[in-house]
Scaffold this active site. Structure first.
Site, PDB file in Angstrom:
ATOM      1  N   LYS A  76      12.163  25.892 -35.801  1.00 34.86           N
ATOM      2  CA  LYS A  76      12.694  24.571 -36.138  1.00 34.86           C
ATOM      3  C   LYS A  76      11.670  23.869 -37.030  1.00 34.86           C
ATOM      4  O   LYS A  76      10.459  24.001 -36.800  1.00 34.86           O
ATOM      5  CB  LYS A  76      12.922  23.790 -34.837  1.00 34.86           C
ATOM      6  CG  LYS A  76      13.611  22.448 -34.999  1.00 34.86           C
ATOM      7  CD  LYS A  76      13.803  21.778 -33.621  1.00 34.86           C
ATOM      8  CE  LYS A  76      14.554  20.459 -33.723  1.00 34.86           C
ATOM      9  NZ  LYS A  76      14.778  19.847 -32.392  1.00 34.86           N
ATOM     10  N   SER A 151      19.491  18.304 -31.612  1.00 40.18           N
ATOM     11  CA  SER A 151      18.945  18.287 -32.947  1.00 40.18           C
ATOM     12  C   SER A 151      18.538  19.670 -33.481  1.00 40.18           C
ATOM     13  O   SER A 151      18.347  19.805 -34.685  1.00 40.18           O
ATOM     14  CB  SER A 151      17.704  17.386 -32.961  1.00 40.18           C
ATOM     15  OG  SER A 151      16.683  17.925 -32.135  1.00 40.18           O
ATOM     16  N   SER A 175      18.396  18.783 -26.980  1.00 37.70           N
ATOM     17  CA  SER A 175      18.409  19.336 -28.340  1.00 37.70           C
ATOM     18  C   SER A 175      18.280  20.853 -28.454  1.00 37.70           C
ATOM     19  O   SER A 175      18.424  21.395 -29.542  1.00 37.70           O
ATOM     20  CB  SER A 175      17.290  18.690 -29.171  1.00 37.70           C
ATOM     21  OG  SER A 175      17.660  17.380 -29.534  1.00 37.70           O
TER      22      SER A 175
END
Lengths: 486, 95, 484
Positions: A76, A151, A175
């Site tokens: 990420k 997210s 997330s």
């Protein structure tokens, strides 16, 4: 190649079916061809990935390969990566090439993994749909009209689309688990303090935790074994030994006590999601587990408490983005205030500004007790709910999200977007570990089963999830998008 | 607790976020609804409940007093928008 | 109207750790800009703080030295505001649960009396960087080397009633921290900085007046001057029916005045909240006891011992115990020469004068404590007289010899006490000075005492300063009186 799990790929590499170089090349090709549509990566590190794969192949040839040597993954874009652009999905960091590596990045590199690049995300991890990225929304490979969740939406979509077998995400209020559910993959948020946060760009420091996202619980176990552990650079990272999380995977589930929180099956739960989750629980019963209803009475206070605590921490954490030492700086500031106000107004997106404003307001004089202190008191009550429940049962199960993935652009209102995280947010407030495991579909869109345990019971959660995956094949389903016609 | 335009402007100033009037009006509405949702907390009796700052009951570990970091100025300033003679530059600060 | 001044001090002490409070960067003073600002000090995205054990130990030692309560748990908070020298946009500090609780510092006034000043608390925090206002194309330059240096902020109660008391308090804090070795106390380099809260009230009134906070008062002298100015300003205001505004003022040492730090912004709102990156600091009793058991003798104890055991005056005891370096030097001189009073006189007289002239600190003295002690011993055993001793001191200072005895030998300064030799010199002087002898004889007896000085001078000159002055005096008197 791209359908295999990490564990399967490791066996293939061991058997010499293909090299890490070939595997990496193959996946980079898929990214090149498919990600234009999906938008799951912000930065792809082609050359670096191949160089790392070559090094891994040499390590393997020298007989020194570990369980993750030569296995590709994606990070990420919230993890700082030395000499690689690290944006956190924000215009603010569009030009930020990190001078250092996050601890998780170092540990995964030491384990021999091959990073293919940095995945898309909601700006500074604030969002549940990946629509808050400066780099544009990510599509859900199962249905390109749907969001992948957020997210860590880029990480989930990339794994689901077979661009990479695993990715690292972060979870502050769901997330990892919610995008894993939306994209039909397996994701684990470890206990707070299990994995170092050093080098992970902070959203809400007392809630943030990094974790693995992959096809199977077994793969998550492999990754967590490499990621977890004490870090002298993170005061909140606990000094506690790291077990080999794969060791307990095969423990039979007979006698497992499962609790179903009454509050997780109430109003607002999509009937198809409920059906899938209840069917999954029947599978556990067939594996010898017992099921009972429990209560987490403060569940409905979790979202309000979270939206005080997380924005308060965020408002402070994001103050360092001031246009002075790194990141976006406005053109020709006339004075200091102008430098700050314009750089930050231009660098941050809408949702980030909203949360900074909320956090600033609730911490300001005259409001602190009514908001922040109150939320921290409620936080204790929420944690106590879980501690009480785990006196009675081993794990809790329920849906990861009240609905399957929603349509891109469908949730315009921030509050209704926040309410999506009703089943995941309390877990971060309590600091306990949680997983989402593929458990069926609502139409074309996947449904995730959430499994929760008490602090530091990751091995047990992985075991429970793995046994479920031995008995089901939801995790083996692949979206049509992943099938290349070429 | 109702939120007013001035509250949003004040928070924006404290947070050094430039907002034009149009933005501010929109945020008054958004933030007002978020706070309305948050106000649900007030209904809960938390008398005598100690605030919880960290999910785990652990205490601060102390680091030995050793210099472990060397000079990396050149590397760190590569990502800086404006430097000269090793200094970060900002618009003139008057005291 | 009679006015009373009320003063409280916030003293920021840089702790003498090797590395910073939350990072492994060096705290050394004077490095090239930003070469000692590591990723954590710069507040790069993703970095985290880890607390320095030495900073904690130093803070606790200070607390123990002022007999303060050391709470079991202390907590770090964030103080949020934007400034270029504050990289993270917040200062990590301790707002609600400081590491040191209430304590007392005893100050000594010029007349030797003491007064207790209460310390409200002391807390740990990180220092900020520095803004350099030289012109970089109309821009300000920011150096973050100092960012993250550990500070102990010591907050007093408003217990001081004069500028002198405030200066004495600051000196007391200075001597405690230097004794403990927890700070170099170098005010010129900013190791100790002070904010002063000043208010005035009509004498006899209970309620405090409105106070002004004066920032940037960074020397003992400035503290007195800034307070003197500020008190006068406030009294003038009040006597003209004005009001004192609660505000922050800056002391300008060049103009010797304080002026308002006018800011167009509204009052600050620091939005303190517990730092989520740091956990509660929990100190167990054994740790605290260990630190207590290893505390050095503190200035107040030392001062008392100098008075009671060594018989020094209150003033001497206070001067000689003011800094650890001074006290250590004095004690070594005393041990070598065996006479505390002589040692005190020499350290405060000849040595202090020479150090002052050359602007040197006692640790940089060219004459070591051992050398000085050996020199004094030769005065005490009458090997040399006081005049010669000053000559030897100067020679030691100039590096003309390693030991007092060598210099005494080399320069032939050994005192002449042989009566015959002295008498011979006296006879010669009398023979060479018939006019002066005649004047002496004709003078009234009560004026002769003064006139003898001429002959003494001549004899001492003839002996090149080595004759014992008492003997010379006595013998001269006998011989001259014989003419009368």
């Amino acid at each position: 190649m791209h359908d295999k799990t990490l564990a399967e790929l490791a066996r293939s590499l061991d058997a010499g079916e293909f090299s890490s170089h070939e595997l990496t090349q193959h996946l980079l090709g898929r990214i090149d061809r498919l990600d234009g549509e999906l938008n799951s990566f912000i930065t792809v590190t082609f050359d670096q990935a191949l160089a790392t794969a070559d090094a891994a192949d040499k390590t393997r040839a020298a007989g020194k390969a570990g369980p993750l040597t030569g296995l590709p993954l994606a990070l990420k874009d919230i993890f700082c990566t030395r000499d690689v652009r690290t944006t956190a999905g924000s215009r603010m960091l569009d030009n930020f090439v990190s001078p250092y590596d996050a601890t998780v990045v170092e540990k995964l590199a030491t384990a021999g993994t091959v990073s293919l690049g940095k995945t898309n995300m909601d700006e500074f991890a604030m969002g549940s749909s990946n629509e808050n990225s400066h780099y544009g929304p990510v599509k859900n490979p199962w249905d390109l009209a749907a969001v992948p969740g957020g997210s860590s939406g880029g990480s989930a979509a990339a794994v689901a689309a077979g661009l990479v077998p695993a990715a690292i995400g972060t979870d502050t209020g769901g997330s990892i688990r919610q995008p894993a559910a939306f994209c039909g993959i397996t994701g684990l948020k470890p206990t707070y303090g299990r994995v170092s946060r050093y080098g992970m760009i902070a959203y809400a420091s007392s809630l943030d935790q990094a974790g693995p996202m992959a096809r199977t619980a077994e793969d998550c176990a492999l990754l967590l074994s490499a990621m977890a552990g004490h870090d002298l650079r993170d005061s909140t990272c606990v000094a506690r030994g790291v077990p080999d999380y794969t060791e307990e995977l095969d423990t039979p589930l007979a006698g497992l006590k499962i609790g179903l929180p009454r509050e997780y099956f109430g109003d607002g739960l999509d009937p198809q999601v409920e059906t899938a989750v209840r069917d999954a629980i029947k599978v556990f019963e067939s594996l010898g587990a017992s099921v009972r209803e429990v209560s987490l009475p403060h569940t409905h206070y979790a979202i309000p408490a979270y939206y005080v605590i997380a924005p308060a921490e965020a408002s402070s954490n994001l103050s360092r983005f001031d246009g002075v030492r790194f990141g976006h700086r406005c053109d020709a500031p006339v004075d200091l205030i102008d430098l700050y106000k314009r750089s930050r107004a231009e660098g941050f997106g809408d949702e980030v500004k909203r949360r900074i404003l909320i956090g600033t307001h609730t911490l300001s004089e005259g409001f602190f007790d009514a908001y922040y202190k109150k939320a921290q008191q409620v936080r204790r009550l929420i944690r106590q709910d879980f501690l009480d429940a785990f006196e009675e049962v081993d794990v809790l199960m329920g849906p990861a999200s009240p609905t399957p993935a929603f349509d891109l652009g469908a949730n315009k209102d921030p509050v209704s977007m926040y309410l999506q995280d009703i089943y995941t947010i309390a877990v971060n407030l309590a600091g306990i570990p949680g997983m989402s495991v593929p458990a069926g579909f609502a139409g074309r869109r996947p449904v995730g089963l959430q499994i929760l345990g008490s602090h530091f019971t990751e091995a047990r959660l992985l075991n429970v999830a793995h046994q479920f995956q031995q008995a089901t094949d939801w995790h083996r389903q692949r979206p049509a998008f992943a099938e290349e016609n070429a | 607790m109702a939120l007013e335009h001035a509250d949003v402007q004040r928070a924006a100033h404290l947070a050094r976020l430039g907002l034009n009037d149009e933005d501010a009006t929109r945020y008054v509405d958004d933030l007002g609804r978020i706070l309305e949702m948050v106000d649900m907390l007030q209904a809960l009796d938390t008398e005598g409940v100690a605030p919880l700052a960290h999910p785990l009951d652990v205490t601060q570990r102390l680091r030995a007093d050793e210099v472990t970091e060397g000079d990396q100025r050149e590397r760190f300033q590569r990502c800086a928008p404006a430097v000269e003679n090793g200094l970060y530059l900002v618009p003139r600060v008057v005291e | 109207m009679q006015w009373e001044t009320v003063i409280g001090l916030e003293v920021h002490v840089q702790l003498a750790t090797r590395s910073k409070i939350f990072s492994g960067a060096s705290t050394a003073f004077g490095a090239e800009p930003n070469t000692q600002a590591c990723a954590v000090d710069l507040g790069l995205p993703g970095v985290l703080p880890v607390l320095n054990e030495a900073a904690v130990a130093m803070a606790v030692k200070f607390g123990l030295a002022i007999h303060a309560e050391i709470p079991e748990v202390s907590v770090f908070d964030r103080k949020n505001y934007f400034y270029p020298d504050l990289p993270k946009g917040y200062q990590t500090s301790q707002m609600y649960q400081p590491i040191v609780g209430a304590g007392v510092v005893e100050i000594t006034l010029e007349d030797g009396t003491t007064k207790p000043i209460r310390v409200h608390h002391a807390h740990l925090e990180e220092d900020a960087g520095k803004s350099l206002h030289e012109d970089y194309h109309g821009m300000t330059g920011v150096d973050l080397n100092r960012a993250g240096t550990p500070l102990l902020e010591i907050v007093s109660e408003p217990d001081m009633r004069s500028a002198k008391e405030a200066a004495a308090y600051l000196k007391a804090i200075h001597s405690i921290v230097t004794y403990l070795g927890i700070s170099d106390g170098n005010m010129a380099e900013g190791s100790m900085r002070c904010d002063v809260n000043v208010s005035v009230r009509p004498k006899g009134q209970k309620a405090f007046g409105t106070r002004a906070e004066i920032k940037n008062v960074n020397s003992f002298r400035f503290v007195e001057r800034a307070i003197a100015y500020e008190v006068e300003r406030q009294i003038e205001l009040l006597e003209d029916d004005g009001v004192v505004i609660q505000e922050t003022r800056l002391f300008d040492p060049d103009r010797d005045e304080t002026r308002s730090m006018r800011t167009k912004e509204e009052a600050n709102d620091y939005r303190y909240f517990p730092c989520p990156d740091l956990l509660p600091v929990v100190l167990d009793q054994a740790y605290i006891d260990h630190l207590r058991d290893n505390l050095p003798e503190l200035p107040a104890d030392k001062r008392a011992r100098f008075e009671s055991e060594l018989g020094l005056s209150a003033y001497d005891a206070s001067v000689l115990s003011a800094t650890r370096e001074m006290a250590d030097y004095f004690e070594e001189v005393k041990d070598v020469c065996g006479d505390a009073k002589q040692a005190a006189n020499w350290v405060q007289g000849e040595l202090a004068g020479a150090l002052n002239r050359e602007g040197l600190a006692i640790v940089d003295s060219p004459v070591s404590a051992r050398q000085l002690g050996e020199l004094i011993a030769r005065v005490i055993d009458d090997t040399i007289n006081g005049k010669a001793a000053k000559q030897v001191f100067q020679a030691l200072w100039n590096g003309q010899g390693a030991k007092a005895d060598d210099i005494i030998d080399a320069q032939g300064l050994k005192q002449v006490t042989d009566t015959g030799a002295i008498e011979a010199m006296i006879d010669q002087v009398i023979a060479d000075s018939p006019a002066q002898v005649a004047q002496y004889r004709d003078a009234e007896p009560e004026k002769r005492g003064k006139m003898i000085g001429y002959f003494v001078g001549q004899v001492m000159k003839a002996s090149r300063g080595t004759a014992n002055p008492q003997q010379v005096n006595q013998l001269l008197k006998q011989k001259l009186d014989a003419f009368c």
